[in-house]
Design a protein around this motif. Structure first.
Motif, PDB file in Angstrom:
ATOM      1  N   GLY A  78       0.812  -1.206   0.000  1.00 37.09           N
ATOM      2  CA  GLY A  78       0.000   0.000   0.000  1.00 37.09           C
ATOM      3  C   GLY A  78       0.846   1.256   0.000  1.00 37.09           C
ATOM      4  O   GLY A  78       2.072   1.228  -0.096  1.00 37.09           O
ATOM      5  N   THR A  79       0.161   2.387   0.117  1.00 36.45           N
ATOM      6  CA  THR A  79       0.800   3.699   0.108  1.00 36.45           C
ATOM      7  C   THR A  79       0.588   4.368   1.457  1.00 36.45           C
ATOM      8  O   THR A  79      -0.533   4.408   1.970  1.00 36.45           O
ATOM      9  CB  THR A  79       0.226   4.584  -1.005  1.00 36.45           C
ATOM     10  N   SER A  80       1.648   4.873   2.032  1.00 36.70           N
ATOM     11  CA  SER A  80       1.577   5.527   3.339  1.00 36.70           C
ATOM     12  C   SER A  80       0.746   6.802   3.261  1.00 36.70           C
ATOM     13  O   SER A  80       0.930   7.609   2.345  1.00 36.70           O
ATOM     14  CB  SER A  80       2.990   5.841   3.840  1.00 36.70           C
ATOM     15  N   TYR A  81      -0.162   6.975   4.222  1.00 38.84           N
ATOM     16  CA  TYR A  81      -0.951   8.193   4.283  1.00 38.84           C
ATOM     17  C   TYR A  81      -0.086   9.384   4.692  1.00 38.84           C
ATOM     18  O   TYR A  81      -0.334  10.515   4.261  1.00 38.84           O
ATOM     19  CB  TYR A  81      -2.094   8.044   5.294  1.00 38.84           C
ATOM     20  N   ILE A  82       0.908   9.137   5.529  1.00 37.86           N
ATOM     21  CA  ILE A  82       1.744  10.226   6.042  1.00 37.86           C
ATOM     22  C   ILE A  82       2.790  10.655   5.023  1.00 37.86           C
ATOM     23  O   ILE A  82       2.938  11.849   4.721  1.00 37.86           O
ATOM     24  CB  ILE A  82       2.426   9.799   7.354  1.00 37.86           C
ATOM     25  N   PHE A  83       3.513   9.679   4.481  1.00 41.25           N
ATOM     26  CA  PHE A  83       4.632   9.982   3.589  1.00 41.25           C
ATOM     27  C   PHE A  83       4.239  10.029   2.119  1.00 41.25           C
ATOM     28  O   PHE A  83       5.045  10.436   1.278  1.00 41.25           O
ATOM     29  CB  PHE A  83       5.754   8.954   3.781  1.00 41.25           C
ATOM     30  N   GLY A 265      13.553   1.382  14.170  1.00 39.69           N
ATOM     31  CA  GLY A 265      13.176  -0.003  13.928  1.00 39.69           C
ATOM     32  C   GLY A 265      11.706  -0.127  13.616  1.00 39.69           C
ATOM     33  O   GLY A 265      10.964   0.866  13.555  1.00 39.69           O
ATOM     34  N   ILE A 266      11.250  -1.368  13.446  1.00 35.09           N
ATOM     35  CA  ILE A 266       9.862  -1.558  13.031  1.00 35.09           C
ATOM     36  C   ILE A 266       8.890  -1.281  14.170  1.00 35.09           C
ATOM     37  O   ILE A 266       7.749  -0.877  13.941  1.00 35.09           O
ATOM     38  CB  ILE A 266       9.668  -2.984  12.461  1.00 35.09           C
ATOM     39  N   GLY A 267       9.320  -1.482  15.415  1.00 35.06           N
ATOM     40  CA  GLY A 267       8.455  -1.131  16.535  1.00 35.06           C
ATOM     41  C   GLY A 267       8.181   0.361  16.580  1.00 35.06           C
ATOM     42  O   GLY A 267       7.044   0.801  16.774  1.00 35.06           O
ATOM     43  N   SER A 268       9.218   1.148  16.389  1.00 37.58           N
ATOM     44  CA  SER A 268       9.057   2.606  16.338  1.00 37.58           C
ATOM     45  C   SER A 268       8.209   3.022  15.139  1.00 37.58           C
ATOM     46  O   SER A 268       7.394   3.950  15.231  1.00 37.58           O
ATOM     47  CB  SER A 268      10.438   3.263  16.272  1.00 37.58           C
ATOM     48  N   LEU A 269       8.380   2.335  14.020  1.00 39.84           N
ATOM     49  CA  LEU A 269       7.596   2.644  12.828  1.00 39.84           C
ATOM     50  C   LEU A 269       6.112   2.386  13.067  1.00 39.84           C
ATOM     51  O   LEU A 269       5.251   3.188  12.671  1.00 39.84           O
ATOM     52  CB  LEU A 269       8.092   1.807  11.650  1.00 39.84           C
ATOM     53  N   ILE A 270       5.791   1.286  13.697  1.00 35.84           N
ATOM     54  CA  ILE A 270       4.394   0.953  13.989  1.00 35.84           C
ATOM     55  C   ILE A 270       3.784   1.977  14.945  1.00 35.84           C
ATOM     56  O   ILE A 270       2.636   2.401  14.780  1.00 35.84           O
ATOM     57  CB  ILE A 270       4.299  -0.468  14.556  1.00 35.84           C
ATOM     58  N   PHE A 271       4.549   2.377  15.942  1.00 36.22           N
ATOM     59  CA  PHE A 271       4.060   3.379  16.893  1.00 36.22           C
ATOM     60  C   PHE A 271       3.769   4.702  16.184  1.00 36.22           C
ATOM     61  O   PHE A 271       2.729   5.331  16.408  1.00 36.22           O
ATOM     62  CB  PHE A 271       5.090   3.580  17.999  1.00 36.22           C
ATOM     63  N   THR A 272       4.663   5.114  15.310  1.00 34.75           N
ATOM     64  CA  THR A 272       4.458   6.346  14.549  1.00 34.75           C
ATOM     65  C   THR A 272       3.237   6.242  13.646  1.00 34.75           C
ATOM     66  O   THR A 272       2.449   7.188  13.521  1.00 34.75           O
ATOM     67  CB  THR A 272       5.706   6.658  13.708  1.00 34.75           C
ATOM     68  N   ALA A 273       3.068   5.061  13.015  1.00 41.13           N
ATOM     69  CA  ALA A 273       1.918   4.871  12.130  1.00 41.13           C
ATOM     70  C   ALA A 273       0.608   4.896  12.907  1.00 41.13           C
ATOM     71  O   ALA A 273      -0.379   5.478  12.451  1.00 41.13           O
ATOM     72  CB  ALA A 273       2.068   3.550  11.387  1.00 41.13           C
ATOM     73  N   ALA A 274       0.588   4.283  14.077  1.00 42.84           N
ATOM     74  CA  ALA A 274      -0.631   4.277  14.892  1.00 42.84           C
ATOM     75  C   ALA A 274      -0.969   5.682  15.374  1.00 42.84           C
ATOM     76  O   ALA A 274      -2.142   6.089  15.373  1.00 42.84           O
ATOM     77  CB  ALA A 274      -0.458   3.334  16.082  1.00 42.84           C
ATOM     78  N   ARG A 275       0.037   6.435  15.755  1.00 35.62           N
ATOM     79  CA  ARG A 275      -0.204   7.794  16.239  1.00 35.62           C
ATOM     80  C   ARG A 275      -0.692   8.698  15.116  1.00 35.62           C
ATOM     81  O   ARG A 275      -1.513   9.600  15.344  1.00 35.62           O
ATOM     82  CB  ARG A 275       1.087   8.347  16.844  1.00 35.62           C
ATOM     83  N   MET A 281       0.602   1.602   6.732  1.00 39.44           N
ATOM     84  CA  MET A 281       1.877   1.378   7.404  1.00 39.44           C
ATOM     85  C   MET A 281       1.676   0.527   8.649  1.00 39.44           C
ATOM     86  O   MET A 281       2.459  -0.394   8.927  1.00 39.44           O
ATOM     87  CB  MET A 281       2.517   2.711   7.773  1.00 39.44           C
ATOM     88  N   LEU A 282       0.653   0.826   9.414  1.00 41.63           N
ATOM     89  CA  LEU A 282       0.370   0.093  10.646  1.00 41.63           C
ATOM     90  C   LEU A 282       0.067  -1.373  10.364  1.00 41.63           C
ATOM     91  O   LEU A 282       0.649  -2.278  10.992  1.00 41.63           O
ATOM     92  CB  LEU A 282      -0.810   0.755  11.367  1.00 41.63           C
ATOM     93  N   GLU A 283      -0.817  -1.612   9.431  1.00 39.88           N
ATOM     94  CA  GLU A 283      -1.230  -2.986   9.125  1.00 39.88           C
ATOM     95  C   GLU A 283      -0.080  -3.793   8.525  1.00 39.88           C
ATOM     96  O   GLU A 283       0.138  -4.947   8.891  1.00 39.88           O
ATOM     97  CB  GLU A 283      -2.420  -2.946   8.165  1.00 39.88           C
ATOM     98  N   ALA A 284       0.682  -3.178   7.621  1.00 40.83           N
ATOM     99  CA  ALA A 284       1.807  -3.889   7.004  1.00 40.83           C
ATOM    100  C   ALA A 284       2.886  -4.209   8.032  1.00 40.83           C
ATOM    101  O   ALA A 284       3.474  -5.296   8.015  1.00 40.83           O
ATOM    102  CB  ALA A 284       2.396  -3.048   5.870  1.00 40.83           C
ATOM    103  N   GLY A 285       3.152  -3.285   8.941  1.00 40.25           N
ATOM    104  CA  GLY A 285       4.178  -3.514   9.954  1.00 40.25           C
ATOM    105  C   GLY A 285       3.814  -4.651  10.897  1.00 40.25           C
ATOM    106  O   GLY A 285       4.643  -5.529  11.169  1.00 40.25           O
ATOM    107  N   ILE A 286       2.580  -4.654  11.387  1.00 35.71           N
ATOM    108  CA  ILE A 286       2.171  -5.695  12.329  1.00 35.71           C
ATOM    109  C   ILE A 286       2.117  -7.054  11.643  1.00 35.71           C
ATOM    110  O   ILE A 286       2.557  -8.068  12.207  1.00 35.71           O
ATOM    111  CB  ILE A 286       0.811  -5.339  12.952  1.00 35.71           C
ATOM    112  N   LEU A 287       1.586  -7.105  10.427  1.00 32.84           N
ATOM    113  CA  LEU A 287       1.508  -8.381   9.731  1.00 32.84           C
ATOM    114  C   LEU A 287       2.909  -8.904   9.391  1.00 32.84           C
ATOM    115  O   LEU A 287       3.150 -10.118   9.422  1.00 32.84           O
ATOM    116  CB  LEU A 287       0.681  -8.226   8.456  1.00 32.84           C
TER     117      LEU A 287
END
Length: 317
Positions: A78-83, A265-275, A281-287
């Motif tokens: 997918g495409t990031s909403y933020i970036f 890292g990916i944990g920080s990326l997921i946190f940023t995506a959730a916020r 980004m959130l769904e791809a990171g967790i999966l």
């Protein structure tokens, strides 16, 4: 062996499917409007609605899920909403960084944790056993941010031996990156040492009290040979499973450590995506973390069955 692995693979695929559904639905229940979050609070409502329509977030949930999972299986995260850019490069880079940190932590904690458990078992109910067991469990229950701050103060501020941030300079080589990752890996070492040492200790105690160990001793084999050839192989079987189950934590559960040490890292990326309500980004990171965890579990099952055929044969019956 093939039947056993096929069964485990099928179970992993079912688990990943359920995880994808939960991740997708969890992203949908996060409060806020995607278009509003991207365009800002003062954007015209028509522009917000048009953006939501272009992103597809106004379609039925079943359609959105089907489109997302189909594209994910074909390599399109997918495409990031933020970036406003493809998600895959961000996830791959962040996953690579997390794996580097996890690898350093593993290299430190696995041999030392196993050695600590073996020493504790060989000195059962003696002071050395109590020191290792109680010490390992004590540091395990401490939160990572507590041990992380203490280690930063000791090694980064007072002694100035290690950098307090894990962001190495651009173009840094292997040893420079390793130097920057030592301090962030120490809190992970403290968290995992107790688990690994305890499992190794329990396995050693059970193996030392087994019939095959007594038989080897009665045959007159040297104690060192008994330990290396007969005890360790069986004693460390449960430890393999523990190490594999901690892989998911080390890869994706490092939000506190990555934030504390400013590590991308990916944990920080997921946190940023959730916020930022960046659902792709959130769904791809967790999966992605789920896939890594599933692969690690399959590898652990394979090694466990190879080292102990009785377990494999018992499960196949």
């Amino acid at each position: 062996m093939l039947v056993f692995l096929v069964r485990r693979l099928a179970l992993s695929l079912v688990t990943l499917f359920l995880l994808s559904v939960m991740v997708f639905l969890g992203g949908q229940v996060l409060p806020g409007n995607v278009g509003r979050a991207i365009l800002g609070p003062f954007a015209d409502q028509r522009a917000v609605d048009a953006l939501n329509h272009s992103l597809g977030v106004d379609r039925p949930l079943l359609v959105q899920y089907g489109t997302w999972i189909w594209n994910f299986l074909h390599g399109d995260m997918g495409t990031s909403y933020i970036f406003r850019a493809p998600v895959a490069p961000f996830v791959i880079d962040a996953l690579g960084n997390s794996m580097k940190l996890a690898l350093v932590a593993f290299v430190l904690v696995v041999p030392i944790g196993i050695l600590g458990g073996v020493i504790a078992a060989l000195n059962l109910n003696r002071p050395l056993d109590r020191i290792i067991s109680l010490g390992g469990l004590s540091v395990t229950v401490l939160p990572e941010f507590v041990t992380g701050i203490i280690l930063i103060l000791i090694f980064g501020v007072w002694l100035r031996w290690l950098p307090i941030a894990a962001a190495w300079p651009k173009g840094a080589g292997f040893f420079t990156q390793l130097y920057y990752l030592i301090l962030p890996s120490l809190p992970l070492f403290l968290v995992l040492f107790g688990y690994i040492a305890r499992m190794a200790r329990s396995g050693m105690i059970e193996a030392l009290d087994s019939d095959y160990t007594r038989t080897a001793v009665l045959k007159g084999l040297p104690w060192r040979t008994v330990i290396w050839r007969h005890v360790l192989r069986n004693a460390l079987l449960p430890t393999i499973t523990v190490i594999a189950t901690q892989t998911g934590y080390l890869i994706g559960g490092l939000v506190v450590i990555e934030t504390l040490f400013r590590y991308q890292g990916i944990g920080s990326l997921i946190f940023t995506a959730a916020r930022g309500k960046d659902f792709p980004m959130l769904e791809a990171g967790i999966l992605t973390i789920g896939i890594v965890y599933a692969v690690a579990t399959l590898v652990a099952d394979f090694l466990y069955s190879v080292l102990n055929p009785r377990i494999r044969l018992g499960r196949e019956q």
